[in-house]
Write an enzyme that holds these catalytic residues in place. Structure first.
Site, PDB file in Angstrom:
ATOM      1  N   ASP A 110      20.727   7.355  69.324  1.00 55.57           N
ATOM      2  CA  ASP A 110      20.242   6.538  70.443  1.00 55.57           C
ATOM      3  C   ASP A 110      21.299   5.512  70.857  1.00 55.57           C
ATOM      4  O   ASP A 110      21.539   5.291  72.046  1.00 55.57           O
ATOM      5  CB  ASP A 110      18.944   5.813  70.073  1.00 55.57           C
ATOM      6  CG  ASP A 110      17.802   6.765  69.739  1.00 55.57           C
ATOM      7  OD1 ASP A 110      17.807   7.908  70.234  1.00 55.57           O
ATOM      8  OD2 ASP A 110      16.906   6.346  68.979  1.00 55.57           O
ATOM      9  N   ASP A 121      14.142   8.327  63.007  1.00 53.32           N
ATOM     10  CA  ASP A 121      14.610   6.992  63.385  1.00 53.32           C
ATOM     11  C   ASP A 121      14.620   6.112  62.139  1.00 53.32           C
ATOM     12  O   ASP A 121      13.832   6.315  61.215  1.00 53.32           O
ATOM     13  CB  ASP A 121      13.682   6.374  64.446  1.00 53.32           C
ATOM     14  CG  ASP A 121      13.829   7.028  65.806  1.00 53.32           C
ATOM     15  OD1 ASP A 121      14.925   7.520  66.114  1.00 53.32           O
ATOM     16  OD2 ASP A 121      12.854   7.023  66.571  1.00 53.32           O
TER      17      ASP A 121
END
Length: 156
Positions: free
Chosen positions: A130, A113
């Site tokens: 995402d 991330d």
């Protein structure tokens, strides 16, 4: 036959583009690219859990659950051919993003991330995949809502 090829092309293109774009940004992040602004930072975090790092204590098993989830979704879509055809781009995006995150789990031990929103409130760190999953869900829901509204308008 030509129509099925066209649908396969749309699905594959969405899948591949999302996968490559997400992995490209992740590669830059892993190479050390960082950036800060008033609203959003580009940073690095390895998420060994799922959303908001939940279930991180299962990190060694999550990749298998993730794999099973993607396979089950794919089987469901093959079974529900009309639903797949109706939302072919959205499912291409969704499965490309999900596969990219799954790739991370096997290659890095967790999902890479990098985006951290911190203006007005601190949000979880997230990645391109995402965002693509959320966009694909919004596309499916929007299309289904408008399809239902259109059907109701025809019945009136």
């Amino acid at each position: 036959m030509a129509k099925n090829f066209k649908l396969f092309f749309y699905f594959s293109t969405a899948f591949i583009l999302v996968f490559i774009f997400d992995q490209g940004i992740k590669s830059l992040t892993l190479a050390g690219l960082r950036w800060q602004s008033e609203y959003l930072d580009l940073t690095y975090a390895l998420n060994t859990g799922v959303a908001f790092s939940m279930l991180s204590f299962l990190e060694h098993y999550l990749k298998y659950f993730h794999l099973i989830l993607i396979v089950l979704l794919f089987i469901y879509l093959l079974w529900q051919k009309t639903f797949l055809k109706t939302h072919i781009l959205a499912f291409g995006m969704m499965l490309g993003a999900g596969t990219s995150n799954l790739f991370d789990r096997f290659m890095h031990g967790g999902v890479v991330d990098m985006f951290f929103w911190h203006k007005w409130f601190d949000f979880a760190i997230f990645n391109v995949a995402d965002v693509m999953i959320n966009i694909s869900v919004i596309l499916i829901l929007t299309q289904e809502i408008f399809k239902k509204k259109e059907k109701n308008d025809r019945m009136d």
